[in-house]
Write a protein that holds these residues in place. Structure first.
Motif, PDB file in Angstrom:
ATOM      1  N   PHE A 225     -49.750  21.679 103.792  1.00  0.00           N
ATOM      2  CA  PHE A 225     -50.153  22.410 105.175  1.00  0.00           C
ATOM      3  C   PHE A 225     -50.108  21.865 106.557  1.00  0.00           C
ATOM      4  O   PHE A 225     -49.381  22.051 107.591  1.00  0.00           O
ATOM      5  N   ASP A 226     -50.333  20.519 106.546  1.00  0.00           N
ATOM      6  CA  ASP A 226     -50.274  19.403 107.126  1.00  0.00           C
ATOM      7  C   ASP A 226     -48.367  19.341 107.954  1.00  0.00           C
ATOM      8  O   ASP A 226     -47.993  19.159 108.696  1.00  0.00           O
ATOM      9  N   VAL A 227     -47.141  19.113 106.925  1.00  0.00           N
ATOM     10  CA  VAL A 227     -46.060  19.230 107.332  1.00  0.00           C
ATOM     11  C   VAL A 227     -45.251  20.534 107.628  1.00  0.00           C
ATOM     12  O   VAL A 227     -45.174  20.348 108.738  1.00  0.00           O
ATOM     13  N   VAL A 228     -46.538  21.549 107.237  1.00  0.00           N
ATOM     14  CA  VAL A 228     -45.272  23.272 107.499  1.00  0.00           C
ATOM     15  C   VAL A 228     -45.899  23.147 108.946  1.00  0.00           C
ATOM     16  O   VAL A 228     -45.408  23.826 110.295  1.00  0.00           O
ATOM     17  N   SER A 229     -47.144  22.526 108.987  1.00  0.00           N
ATOM     18  CA  SER A 229     -48.155  23.095 111.044  1.00  0.00           C
ATOM     19  C   SER A 229     -47.127  22.160 111.441  1.00  0.00           C
ATOM     20  O   SER A 229     -47.416  22.900 112.399  1.00  0.00           O
ATOM     21  N   THR A 230     -46.825  20.617 111.943  1.00  0.00           N
ATOM     22  CA  THR A 230     -46.495  20.178 112.021  1.00  0.00           C
ATOM     23  C   THR A 230     -45.052  21.011 112.408  1.00  0.00           C
ATOM     24  O   THR A 230     -44.658  20.642 113.662  1.00  0.00           O
ATOM     25  N   ARG A 231     -43.893  21.152 111.520  1.00  0.00           N
ATOM     26  CA  ARG A 231     -43.008  21.798 111.925  1.00  0.00           C
ATOM     27  C   ARG A 231     -42.432  23.341 112.804  1.00  0.00           C
ATOM     28  O   ARG A 231     -42.420  23.703 113.657  1.00  0.00           O
ATOM     29  N   LEU A 232     -44.111  23.808 112.370  1.00  0.00           N
ATOM     30  CA  LEU A 232     -44.082  25.008 112.924  1.00  0.00           C
ATOM     31  C   LEU A 232     -44.414  25.011 114.935  1.00  0.00           C
ATOM     32  O   LEU A 232     -44.099  26.095 115.873  1.00  0.00           O
ATOM     33  N   TYR A 233     -45.161  24.108 115.013  1.00  0.00           N
ATOM     34  CA  TYR A 233     -45.989  23.796 115.866  1.00  0.00           C
ATOM     35  C   TYR A 233     -44.714  23.209 117.256  1.00  0.00           C
ATOM     36  O   TYR A 233     -44.457  23.594 117.979  1.00  0.00           O
ATOM     37  N   ASN A 234     -43.704  22.278 116.563  1.00  0.00           N
ATOM     38  CA  ASN A 234     -42.429  21.875 116.886  1.00  0.00           C
ATOM     39  C   ASN A 234     -41.479  22.358 117.437  1.00  0.00           C
ATOM     40  O   ASN A 234     -40.510  21.945 117.830  1.00  0.00           O
ATOM     41  N   GLN A 235     -41.478  23.665 116.437  1.00  0.00           N
ATOM     42  CA  GLN A 235     -40.192  24.214 116.798  1.00  0.00           C
ATOM     43  C   GLN A 235     -39.104  24.730 117.693  1.00  0.00           C
ATOM     44  O   GLN A 235     -40.547  25.512 118.812  1.00  0.00           O
ATOM     45  N   PRO A 236     -38.337  24.403 118.959  1.00  0.00           N
ATOM     46  CA  PRO A 236     -37.822  26.056 119.442  1.00  0.00           C
ATOM     47  C   PRO A 236     -37.805  27.283 119.667  1.00  0.00           C
ATOM     48  O   PRO A 236     -38.284  27.181 118.685  1.00  0.00           O
ATOM     49  N   VAL A 237     -37.976  27.547 120.670  1.00  0.00           N
ATOM     50  CA  VAL A 237     -38.591  29.157 120.572  1.00  0.00           C
ATOM     51  C   VAL A 237     -37.761  29.787 121.574  1.00  0.00           C
ATOM     52  O   VAL A 237     -37.004  29.009 122.114  1.00  0.00           O
TER      53      VAL A 237
END
Length: 298
Positions: A225-237
């Motif tokens: 869940f931490d991996v997914v959370s980090t990637r969602l937070y940091n992705q470009p929008v």
């Protein structure tokens, strides 16, 4: 007072574990652009990551995101641990004088959800700041924030209030699972240590031992869940605030699993344990001791 003591305990732990959070964040972002042909292994393991970041970005880079980290820990864990302390003191998690695993798990999960929602905007900023690196070792999307306040203003100005809670669904799942595992295990472990009379009931070693047991369970339950959370937070929008790499929690989870396998969901596991392990041990130990001291003074 329960909320304040909980927040102070978490901040005390954060001072020691923030460099590990920086390493963990970089390792979790590494590899998500593999399909674009721009993937390169910069961080082979937690020790190599420490060395590389310190050498290229300087030792100060290992404390990136410390300010939002402290704010996040105070509010998120203040609310989370404070809520759990109140629930525990009310006797809800006990059945016939014993800790109920089911009730403590539910209480820990509920407390975690409340804390995650409260702290999500600060965690978003923390992730952006900790991922910033020199181009030669940069992984993931690189934001150009100049600090916590600048980042909050920039995100709010471009995407509004909703933008500050982008990726919060993953954060809620991450903290909810981790909190349920951590607090239920911690309460049960304390009781077990006292029952076996390993240490005197009021000894500081009771809280320390229970925290060490809890840390192992937390890391194994929380890392995907931490991996997914980090990637969602940091992705470009895009200009509408929608993620350009992932649509949401399920999409990120499935893409990571499909492209990188189960190993991808446990990226940075070593860094996660070196960070979450000591952080869990220290925060729960400080929390246990501060509450005990407050009760004695009161």
């Amino acid at each position: 007072m329960d909320f304040i003591l909980s927040g102070v305990a978490a901040c005390g732990a954060c001072l020691f574990t923030n460099p590990l959070e920086v390493v963990k964040t970089r390792m979790q972002l590494q590899g998500e652009l593999q399909s674009r042909g721009s993937y390169q292994v910069y961080y082979r393991n937690v020790f190599h990551a420490f060395y590389t970041i310190g050498k290229v970005d300087g030792l100060a880079a290992l404390q990136k995101g410390l300010a939002p980290g402290l704010v996040y820990q105070f509010f998120m864990n203040g609310v989370r641990l404070g809520s759990y302390a109140i629930i525990e003191s009310s006797g809800y998690i006990h059945t016939n004088g014993r800790v109920s695993a089911a009730k403590s798990t539910v209480a820990g999960s509920v407390a975690g959800v409340v804390g995650a929602v409260m702290g999500s905007p600060i965690y978003l900023v923390k992730t952006h700041l900790q991922s910033q690196a020199t181009s030669s070792i940069a992984v993931g999307h690189q934001y150009k924030h100049q600090g916590m306040i600048h980042a909050l203003r920039a995100i709010y100005k471009e995407h509004g209030v909703i933008g500050l809670w982008r990726g919060s669904s993953a954060a809620v799942a991450r903290v909810s699972v981790g909190s349920a595992a951590q607090l239920s295990t911690f309460s049960s472990s304390k009781e077990m240590v006292v029952d076996f009379q390993v240490f005197p009931k009021d000894s500081w070693l009771v809280g320390l031992t229970a925290g060490m047991i809890s840390s192992v369970v937390v890391v194994m339950a929380m890392t995907p869940f931490d991996v997914v959370s980090t990637r969602l937070y940091n992705q470009p929008v895009d200009h509408l605030g929608k993620g350009q790499l992932y649509k949401g929690f399920v999409d990120c989870f499935s893409k990571t699993l499909r492209k990188e396998g189960v190993v991808g969901l446990y990226k940075g596991l070593g860094a996660s344990y070196f960070r979450l392990g000591p952080h869990t041990i220290l925060s729960l130990f400080f929390w246990h001791e501060l509450r005990k001291m407050y009760q004695q003074v009161r």
